[in-house]
Write a protein that holds these residues in place. Structure first.
Motif, PDB file in Angstrom:
ATOM      1  N   GLY A 264      39.714  53.449  56.714  1.00 19.37           N
ATOM      2  CA  GLY A 264      39.759  54.803  56.168  1.00 19.37           C
ATOM      3  C   GLY A 264      39.630  54.763  54.655  1.00 19.37           C
ATOM      4  O   GLY A 264      39.400  53.706  54.071  1.00 19.37           O
ATOM      5  N   PRO A 265      39.761  55.936  54.029  1.00 19.81           N
ATOM      6  CA  PRO A 265      39.538  56.021  52.590  1.00 19.81           C
ATOM      7  C   PRO A 265      40.603  55.302  51.767  1.00 19.81           C
ATOM      8  O   PRO A 265      41.793  55.483  52.025  1.00 19.81           O
ATOM      9  N   PHE A 266      40.147  54.498  50.815  1.00 24.04           N
ATOM     10  CA  PHE A 266      41.102  53.874  49.897  1.00 24.04           C
ATOM     11  C   PHE A 266      40.584  54.009  48.463  1.00 24.04           C
ATOM     12  O   PHE A 266      39.388  54.230  48.237  1.00 24.04           O
ATOM     13  N   GLU A 267      41.516  53.906  47.517  1.00 24.53           N
ATOM     14  CA  GLU A 267      41.153  53.925  46.103  1.00 24.53           C
ATOM     15  C   GLU A 267      41.903  52.789  45.437  1.00 24.53           C
ATOM     16  O   GLU A 267      43.132  52.759  45.456  1.00 24.53           O
ATOM     17  N   LEU A 268      41.153  51.824  44.899  1.00 24.16           N
ATOM     18  CA  LEU A 268      41.766  50.629  44.328  1.00 24.16           C
ATOM     19  C   LEU A 268      41.048  50.239  43.033  1.00 24.16           C
ATOM     20  O   LEU A 268      40.212  50.993  42.536  1.00 24.16           O
ATOM     21  N   MET A 269      41.371  49.077  42.523  1.00 22.48           N
ATOM     22  CA  MET A 269      40.788  48.579  41.271  1.00 22.48           C
ATOM     23  C   MET A 269      40.161  47.223  41.572  1.00 22.48           C
ATOM     24  O   MET A 269      40.816  46.369  42.187  1.00 22.48           O
ATOM     25  N   ASP A 270      38.902  47.014  41.163  1.00 21.40           N
ATOM     26  CA  ASP A 270      38.291  45.718  41.461  1.00 21.40           C
ATOM     27  C   ASP A 270      38.633  44.684  40.382  1.00 21.40           C
ATOM     28  O   ASP A 270      39.286  45.007  39.379  1.00 21.40           O
ATOM     29  N   HIS A 271      38.189  43.444  40.595  1.00 17.20           N
ATOM     30  CA  HIS A 271      38.602  42.362  39.708  1.00 17.20           C
ATOM     31  C   HIS A 271      37.935  42.421  38.342  1.00 17.20           C
ATOM     32  O   HIS A 271      38.171  41.563  37.496  1.00 17.20           O
ATOM     33  N   GLN A 272      37.063  43.431  38.158  1.00 15.95           N
ATOM     34  CA  GLN A 272      36.491  43.643  36.829  1.00 15.95           C
ATOM     35  C   GLN A 272      37.105  44.856  36.141  1.00 15.95           C
ATOM     36  O   GLN A 272      36.662  45.264  35.074  1.00 15.95           O
ATOM     37  N   GLY A 273      38.117  45.428  36.810  1.00 13.75           N
ATOM     38  CA  GLY A 273      38.823  46.554  36.209  1.00 13.75           C
ATOM     39  C   GLY A 273      38.212  47.914  36.502  1.00 13.75           C
ATOM     40  O   GLY A 273      38.600  48.914  35.905  1.00 13.75           O
ATOM     41  N   ASN A 274      37.239  47.949  37.433  1.00 13.29           N
ATOM     42  CA  ASN A 274      36.631  49.230  37.796  1.00 13.29           C
ATOM     43  C   ASN A 274      37.409  49.889  38.922  1.00 13.29           C
ATOM     44  O   ASN A 274      37.811  49.223  39.879  1.00 13.29           O
ATOM     45  N   ARG A 275      37.583  51.201  38.836  1.00 12.01           N
ATOM     46  CA  ARG A 275      38.172  51.946  39.932  1.00 12.01           C
ATOM     47  C   ARG A 275      37.126  52.002  41.058  1.00 12.01           C
ATOM     48  O   ARG A 275      35.958  52.328  40.799  1.00 12.01           O
ATOM     49  N   VAL A 276      37.529  51.640  42.256  1.00 10.59           N
ATOM     50  CA  VAL A 276      36.583  51.672  43.374  1.00 10.59           C
ATOM     51  C   VAL A 276      37.207  52.379  44.568  1.00 10.59           C
ATOM     52  O   VAL A 276      38.428  52.388  44.735  1.00 10.59           O
ATOM     53  N   THR A 277      36.366  52.978  45.379  1.00  6.77           N
ATOM     54  CA  THR A 277      36.818  53.550  46.639  1.00  6.77           C
ATOM     55  C   THR A 277      35.983  52.924  47.753  1.00  6.77           C
ATOM     56  O   THR A 277      34.966  52.273  47.501  1.00  6.77           O
ATOM     57  N   ASP A 278      36.414  53.148  48.987  1.00  5.84           N
ATOM     58  CA  ASP A 278      35.675  52.632  50.146  1.00  5.84           C
ATOM     59  C   ASP A 278      34.233  53.142  50.122  1.00  5.84           C
ATOM     60  O   ASP A 278      33.311  52.446  50.546  1.00  5.84           O
ATOM     61  N   ALA A 279      34.034  54.355  49.602  1.00  7.06           N
ATOM     62  CA  ALA A 279      32.697  54.966  49.605  1.00  7.06           C
ATOM     63  C   ALA A 279      31.710  54.174  48.753  1.00  7.06           C
ATOM     64  O   ALA A 279      30.498  54.222  48.987  1.00  7.06           O
TER      65      ALA A 279
END
Ligand code: NI
Length: 214
Positions: free
Chosen positions: A56-71
């Motif tokens: 399902g939908p998530f909102e996290l931070m990747d290892h480069q510091g970018n905000r990312v979502t499942d989309a």
């Protein structure tokens, strides 16, 4: 009468007490037992009850510091593993297996985005993850976030995780379930693999999903 008859009211009370204990034990077991989300399928992948929604939908931070979502991963298959960077053996082994599986697939593997989601965001910071994921695969994306974001994402994937104190406050292990999730280009659940599945089997199974689309 030479022998006194057993006291029926007493036996009745004892039986009632035993029944009450048994009932309490059963209820406690129902409440605490882990929910089985998967049974062994016909192949290396696991059959999951269709009533159980995974992902399902998530909102996290990747290892480069970018905000990312499942989309952000739409159009690729997501190969997701939950774990933590300080894990002494299980997580490194599993991530290594995923890397081998992807390399096994050659060019086809590019259709797959490998993702590591930490269940230990307090220690697995963006900077830590940047170094950590590079140990395994150059396309592996590490995701962290706030404790709330991580817990919410883990819940969506039915991932069990719990800190196990090992002395000082920052010295702990994390108990966690170890499944690898394969999600489709639309983000929907396709299948999952038990931990320590042979990378060849993972590669074959993924290739099957890619073939069946074309
Ligand atoms: Ni681990």
């Amino acid at each position: 009468m030479m022998f006194s008859r057993p006291s029926y009211p007493l036996i009745g009370a004892m039986l009632a007490a035993l029944a009450a204990i048994a009932l309490a034990a059963y209820v406690a077991w129902q409440v605490t037992r882990p929910v089985p989300i998967a049974t062994v399928g016909s192949s290396s992948s696991l059959a999951v009850s269709p009533q159980i929604k995974i992902g399902g939908p998530f909102e996290l931070m990747d290892h480069q510091g970018n905000r990312v979502t499942d989309a952000d991963f739409r159009g690729k298959l997501m190969l997701i593993y939950f774990g933590y960077g300080f894990c002494p053996d299980v997580c490194p082994t599993e991530l290594q297996n995923l890397a081998v599986a992807l390399d096994e697939m050659g060019g086809t593997g590019k259709a797959v985005q490998p993702i590591f989601i930490t269940v230990d965001p307090e220690r697995d910071t963006v900077d830590f993850l940047a170094e950590y994921v590079a140990n395994f695969h150059d396309r592996l994306v590490g995701l962290t976030g706030t404790r709330e974001q991580i817990d919410a994402t883990a819940t969506l994937y039915r991932v069990y995780h719990a800190k196990v104190k090992n002395g000082a406050d920052d010295d702990y292990l994390v108990d966690h379930s170890s499944y690898v999730y394969l999600m489709g280009q639309d983000g929907a659940f396709l299948t999952m693999f038990r931990g320590a599945t042979d990378p060849k089997k993972i590669a074959e199974t993924i290739a099957g999903y890619i073939d069946s689309r074309s």
